[in-house]
Structures are given as structure tokens and as C-alpha cells.
Scaffold this motif. Sequence first.
Motif, PDB file in Angstrom:
ATOM      1  N   MET A  47       0.891  -1.223   0.043  1.00 11.72           N
ATOM      2  CA  MET A  47      -0.064  -0.155  -0.016  1.00 11.72           C
ATOM      3  C   MET A  47       0.894   1.316  -0.122  1.00 11.72           C
ATOM      4  SD  MET A  47      -2.856  -0.904   2.754  1.00 11.72           S
ATOM      5  CE  MET A  47      -3.600  -2.633   2.992  1.00 11.72           C
ATOM      6  N   GLN A  48       1.751   1.350   0.741  1.00 16.23           N
ATOM      7  CA  GLN A  48       2.756   2.348   0.974  1.00 16.23           C
ATOM      8  C   GLN A  48       3.509   2.732  -0.407  1.00 16.23           C
ATOM      9  OE1 GLN A  48       4.976   1.476   4.420  1.00 16.23           O
ATOM     10  NE2 GLN A  48       3.872   2.658   5.675  1.00 16.23           N
ATOM     11  N   GLU A  49       4.008   1.622  -1.050  1.00 19.26           N
ATOM     12  CA  GLU A  49       4.789   1.657  -2.147  1.00 19.26           C
ATOM     13  C   GLU A  49       3.734   2.223  -3.326  1.00 19.26           C
ATOM     14  OE1 GLU A  49       7.015  -1.413  -5.233  1.00 19.26           O
ATOM     15  OE2 GLU A  49       6.003  -2.254  -3.709  1.00 19.26           O
ATOM     16  N   LEU A  50       2.596   1.859  -3.310  1.00 22.33           N
ATOM     17  CA  LEU A  50       1.769   2.286  -4.217  1.00 22.33           C
ATOM     18  C   LEU A  50       1.214   3.688  -4.068  1.00 22.33           C
ATOM     19  CD1 LEU A  50      -0.267  -0.873  -4.813  1.00 22.33           C
ATOM     20  CD2 LEU A  50       1.032   0.215  -6.613  1.00 22.33           C
ATOM     21  N   GLU A  51       1.651   4.152  -2.869  1.00 21.28           N
ATOM     22  CA  GLU A  51       1.264   5.398  -2.249  1.00 21.28           C
ATOM     23  C   GLU A  51      -0.195   5.786  -1.978  1.00 21.28           C
ATOM     24  OE1 GLU A  51       3.070   8.598  -4.856  1.00 21.28           O
ATOM     25  OE2 GLU A  51       4.968   8.031  -4.358  1.00 21.28           O
ATOM     26  N   LEU A  52      -0.845   4.651  -1.661  1.00 17.19           N
ATOM     27  CA  LEU A  52      -2.341   4.734  -1.462  1.00 17.19           C
ATOM     28  C   LEU A  52      -2.797   5.447  -0.176  1.00 17.19           C
ATOM     29  CD1 LEU A  52      -3.320   0.898  -2.520  1.00 17.19           C
ATOM     30  CD2 LEU A  52      -3.676   3.162  -3.738  1.00 17.19           C
ATOM     31  N   ASP A  53      -3.614   6.137   0.200  1.00 14.30           N
ATOM     32  CA  ASP A  53      -3.812   6.665   1.240  1.00 14.30           C
ATOM     33  C   ASP A  53      -4.697   5.911   2.235  1.00 14.30           C
ATOM     34  OD1 ASP A  53      -4.261   8.798   3.011  1.00 14.30           O
ATOM     35  OD2 ASP A  53      -5.966   9.907   2.009  1.00 14.30           O
ATOM     36  N   ILE A  54      -3.593   5.442   3.238  1.00 11.79           N
ATOM     37  CA  ILE A  54      -4.267   4.389   4.227  1.00 11.79           C
ATOM     38  C   ILE A  54      -4.070   5.376   5.633  1.00 11.79           C
ATOM     39  CG2 ILE A  54      -3.440   2.364   2.921  1.00 11.79           C
ATOM     40  CD1 ILE A  54      -1.179   2.158   4.802  1.00 11.79           C
ATOM     41  N   ALA A  55      -5.037   4.765   6.297  1.00  7.89           N
ATOM     42  CA  ALA A  55      -5.282   5.300   7.709  1.00  7.89           C
ATOM     43  C   ALA A  55      -4.154   4.888   8.539  1.00  7.89           C
ATOM     44  CB  ALA A  55      -6.544   4.972   8.244  1.00  7.89           C
ATOM     45  N   SER A  56      -3.627   5.735   9.629  1.00  6.10           N
ATOM     46  CA  SER A  56      -2.712   5.270  10.612  1.00  6.10           C
ATOM     47  C   SER A  56      -3.036   4.123  11.317  1.00  6.10           C
ATOM     48  CB  SER A  56      -2.504   6.549  11.365  1.00  6.10           C
ATOM     49  OG  SER A  56      -3.565   6.931  12.101  1.00  6.10           O
ATOM     50  N   GLU A  57      -4.451   3.835  11.424  1.00  3.75           N
ATOM     51  CA  GLU A  57      -4.764   2.776  12.197  1.00  3.75           C
ATOM     52  C   GLU A  57      -4.061   1.668  11.767  1.00  3.75           C
ATOM     53  OE1 GLU A  57      -8.961   1.743  12.109  1.00  3.75           O
ATOM     54  OE2 GLU A  57      -9.046   2.971  10.051  1.00  3.75           O
ATOM     55  N   TYR A  58      -3.598   1.376  10.386  1.00  2.00           N
ATOM     56  CA  TYR A  58      -3.000   0.466   9.822  1.00  2.00           C
ATOM     57  C   TYR A  58      -1.642   0.034  10.474  1.00  2.00           C
ATOM     58  CZ  TYR A  58      -6.659  -0.691   6.056  1.00  2.00           C
ATOM     59  OH  TYR A  58      -7.748  -1.325   5.570  1.00  2.00           O
ATOM     60  N   LEU A  59      -0.785   1.324  10.694  1.00  2.00           N
ATOM     61  CA  LEU A  59       0.214   1.288  11.028  1.00  2.00           C
ATOM     62  C   LEU A  59       0.353   0.872  12.581  1.00  2.00           C
ATOM     63  CD1 LEU A  59       1.646   4.270   9.145  1.00  2.00           C
ATOM     64  CD2 LEU A  59       1.788   1.964   8.619  1.00  2.00           C
ATOM     65  N   VAL A  60      -0.637   1.351  13.408  1.00  2.00           N
ATOM     66  CA  VAL A  60      -0.897   0.845  14.776  1.00  2.00           C
ATOM     67  C   VAL A  60      -0.934  -0.361  14.883  1.00  2.00           C
ATOM     68  CG1 VAL A  60      -2.231   1.110  16.775  1.00  2.00           C
ATOM     69  CG2 VAL A  60      -1.676   3.119  15.285  1.00  2.00           C
ATOM     70  N   MET A  61      -1.776  -1.314  14.105  1.00  2.00           N
ATOM     71  CA  MET A  61      -1.884  -2.461  13.978  1.00  2.00           C
ATOM     72  C   MET A  61      -0.891  -3.324  13.664  1.00  2.00           C
ATOM     73  SD  MET A  61      -3.693  -5.073  14.554  1.00  2.00           S
ATOM     74  CE  MET A  61      -5.690  -4.759  14.614  1.00  2.00           C
ATOM     75  N   ALA A  62       0.116  -2.721  12.685  1.00  2.00           N
ATOM     76  CA  ALA A  62       1.340  -3.326  12.203  1.00  2.00           C
ATOM     77  C   ALA A  62       2.376  -3.271  13.397  1.00  2.00           C
ATOM     78  CB  ALA A  62       1.956  -2.654  11.093  1.00  2.00           C
ATOM     79  N   ALA A  63       2.450  -2.184  14.312  1.00  3.84           N
ATOM     80  CA  ALA A  63       3.170  -1.895  15.473  1.00  3.84           C
ATOM     81  C   ALA A  63       2.707  -3.093  16.614  1.00  3.84           C
ATOM     82  CB  ALA A  63       3.321  -0.583  16.160  1.00  3.84           C
ATOM     83  N   THR A  64       1.489  -3.410  16.729  1.00  7.38           N
ATOM     84  CA  THR A  64       0.982  -4.397  17.718  1.00  7.38           C
ATOM     85  C   THR A  64       1.665  -5.826  17.205  1.00  7.38           C
ATOM     86  OG1 THR A  64      -0.820  -2.931  18.103  1.00  7.38           O
ATOM     87  CG2 THR A  64      -1.082  -5.278  18.675  1.00  7.38           C
ATOM     88  N   LEU A  65       1.332  -5.945  15.954  1.00 12.00           N
ATOM     89  CA  LEU A  65       1.785  -7.241  15.415  1.00 12.00           C
ATOM     90  C   LEU A  65       3.159  -7.461  15.523  1.00 12.00           C
ATOM     91  CD1 LEU A  65      -0.598  -7.671  12.474  1.00 12.00           C
ATOM     92  CD2 LEU A  65      -0.850  -9.000  14.589  1.00 12.00           C
ATOM     93  N   ILE A  66       3.985  -6.623  15.288  1.00 12.11           N
ATOM     94  CA  ILE A  66       5.513  -6.831  15.375  1.00 12.11           C
ATOM     95  C   ILE A  66       5.720  -6.966  16.900  1.00 12.11           C
ATOM     96  CG2 ILE A  66       7.783  -5.648  14.993  1.00 12.11           C
ATOM     97  CD1 ILE A  66       6.336  -4.178  12.649  1.00 12.11           C
ATOM     98  N   ALA A  67       5.153  -6.470  17.688  1.00  9.44           N
ATOM     99  CA  ALA A  67       5.455  -6.680  19.148  1.00  9.44           C
ATOM    100  C   ALA A  67       5.285  -8.105  19.532  1.00  9.44           C
ATOM    101  CB  ALA A  67       4.635  -5.647  20.172  1.00  9.44           C
ATOM    102  N   MET A  68       3.850  -8.578  19.044  1.00  3.80           N
ATOM    103  CA  MET A  68       3.495  -9.915  19.382  1.00  3.80           C
ATOM    104  C   MET A  68       4.535 -10.814  18.713  1.00  3.80           C
ATOM    105  SD  MET A  68      -0.632  -9.590  18.786  1.00  3.80           S
ATOM    106  CE  MET A  68      -1.069 -11.467  18.840  1.00  3.80           C
ATOM    107  N   LYS A  69       4.949 -10.647  17.727  1.00  2.00           N
ATOM    108  CA  LYS A  69       5.890 -11.632  16.736  1.00  2.00           C
ATOM    109  C   LYS A  69       7.144 -11.709  17.483  1.00  2.00           C
ATOM    110  CE  LYS A  69       8.463 -12.097  12.510  1.00  2.00           C
ATOM    111  NZ  LYS A  69       8.876 -11.487  11.229  1.00  2.00           N
ATOM    112  N   SER A  70       7.869 -10.518  17.971  1.00  2.00           N
ATOM    113  CA  SER A  70       8.849 -10.400  18.685  1.00  2.00           C
ATOM    114  C   SER A  70       8.910 -11.236  19.983  1.00  2.00           C
ATOM    115  CB  SER A  70       9.316  -8.939  18.951  1.00  2.00           C
ATOM    116  OG  SER A  70       9.287  -8.315  17.970  1.00  2.00           O
ATOM    117  N   ARG A  71       7.841 -11.114  20.764  1.00  2.00           N
ATOM    118  CA  ARG A  71       7.618 -11.934  22.030  1.00  2.00           C
ATOM    119  C   ARG A  71       7.645 -13.458  21.682  1.00  2.00           C
ATOM    120  NH1 ARG A  71       3.400  -7.929  23.052  1.00  2.00           N
ATOM    121  NH2 ARG A  71       4.343  -6.069  24.195  1.00  2.00           N
TER     122      ARG A  71
END
Length: 244
Positions: A47-71
Amino acid sequence: MEYKVKIDSFEGPLDLLLHLINKLEIDIYDIPAAEITNQYLLYVNTMQELELDIASEYLVMAATLIAMKSRSLLPDHASTDDEYDEEEDTGEELMRRLIEYKKYKEAAVKLQELEKERTKLFSRSPADGLFAPVKEGPLNVTIYDMLGAFQKMTRRKKLSVPRQATVRRQEMSVETRMKMLMKTLHDAKVPVLFEDLFQSHEREELVVSFLAILELMKQNEITVMQKGSFAQLYVVSGGTTNDK
């Protein structure tokens, strides 16, 4: 390339997660953090590569998932009891939200089906073109189906790209590409395989073509169809019959 597209089909990070769970055939009650995080980030990066206008909530969820994956990748002795409880709480909360979202989405689909059944009680003239499409009609194609198809197509393009140096073509605008796509689809007169609309191996041209397809869909100039869940996509000129 200065061109941003806002697509109304983005329904939020939970919708993307549910799409990935269905695609990967994952048990919603036992979501593997590493696998779902990798797939989620792949979509968000696209989505970011295509420069689509996505909401910040996608990035918040990404941070949550990364934290879960790290643990989940840490050895058991590397985390304290408090951190373990926090991980469990985060995972359980995400699972609860997904289950609740799935229920509401299924209820919405059911209401749409009931609405369609209700409209059949009214007689309509055959001249409306109501029976023009194939009987079963195409399945609903979401923005995530489109992104998934774009990912697969670009991976294959990278594998098949010729090793010889190529001369870069002059930059093409989205509007120009839209006109070219419409001519191609009109001339074909039959549904065209999604990948066949991407002849170039240049990243910029692939992105322009994809944005042009999204814009044509938004303007109801073309219809993208699937014959089955996660099957190949086909594109045909003319909008959906929902607005008729």
C-alpha cells in the motif's frame, strides 16, 4: 510520480487481518503471530509503495503485530511473567476483536442478501439489462484481492525480468494509462486476465497501471471478477450492475 489514490474499499486493519486468516486458512482462535505479521506487513508495504492513502490505524496494528511476533520468537526464559501476561492479553484482545468483527461482517452480508431477495419481489423490464451478466455473476473483489494479485504479479515479473540492460520508457501518467486500458478492454470484448494488463517490467509502469485500474474501478468504468475465492482476477470494461 505524484499521484495519490484514496480507495473507499479499505475497511480497516481488522478487515485485512480477516482476509489474511481466510486466505491462509488460519484458525481464528490460534493465530500464529509470525506468519500473520509477515503477511500483514507485506500488504501494508505494498500500500505504501503504491502511495495509497491508508489510515494510521493500519500502522498501529502493524506495530502491535510486530510486538507480538517479537515476543513469540523470544525463548521462554527471556521474558518475565508480567511480559508474558501482557502478550497473552494482547493476543486474546486481538482475537476477541476479530471474532466480533467477523460476526458483524457476516451479519452485514446476510442483510445484503436479504435486501437482494426483497428487490426480486418487484417486476422489472428485461430492457434494463438486468440479465446481461453471467447467471452466477462475479464474486465481490476487495482491495486486498487486488493487492494480493499485484504482489504475485510483481514477484513473477522480477523473476522473469531479462538480464540485459533495457532502455527506460518515457514516464506515463495515470490518466493516459487509463485510456490505454479502456481501449485494450474494449478491443478484447471478453474478460482479460489481470496479469495480462501489465506488460512492462519497470516498477514505475507497473504502479501506474495498477493505480489506473483502481481509478477505473472507482469510476465504475471496469469490473474486476473472480470465479472463486482467491482465484485469478479478470477485468472487463463496463461497471457493475449494482447501480442500475
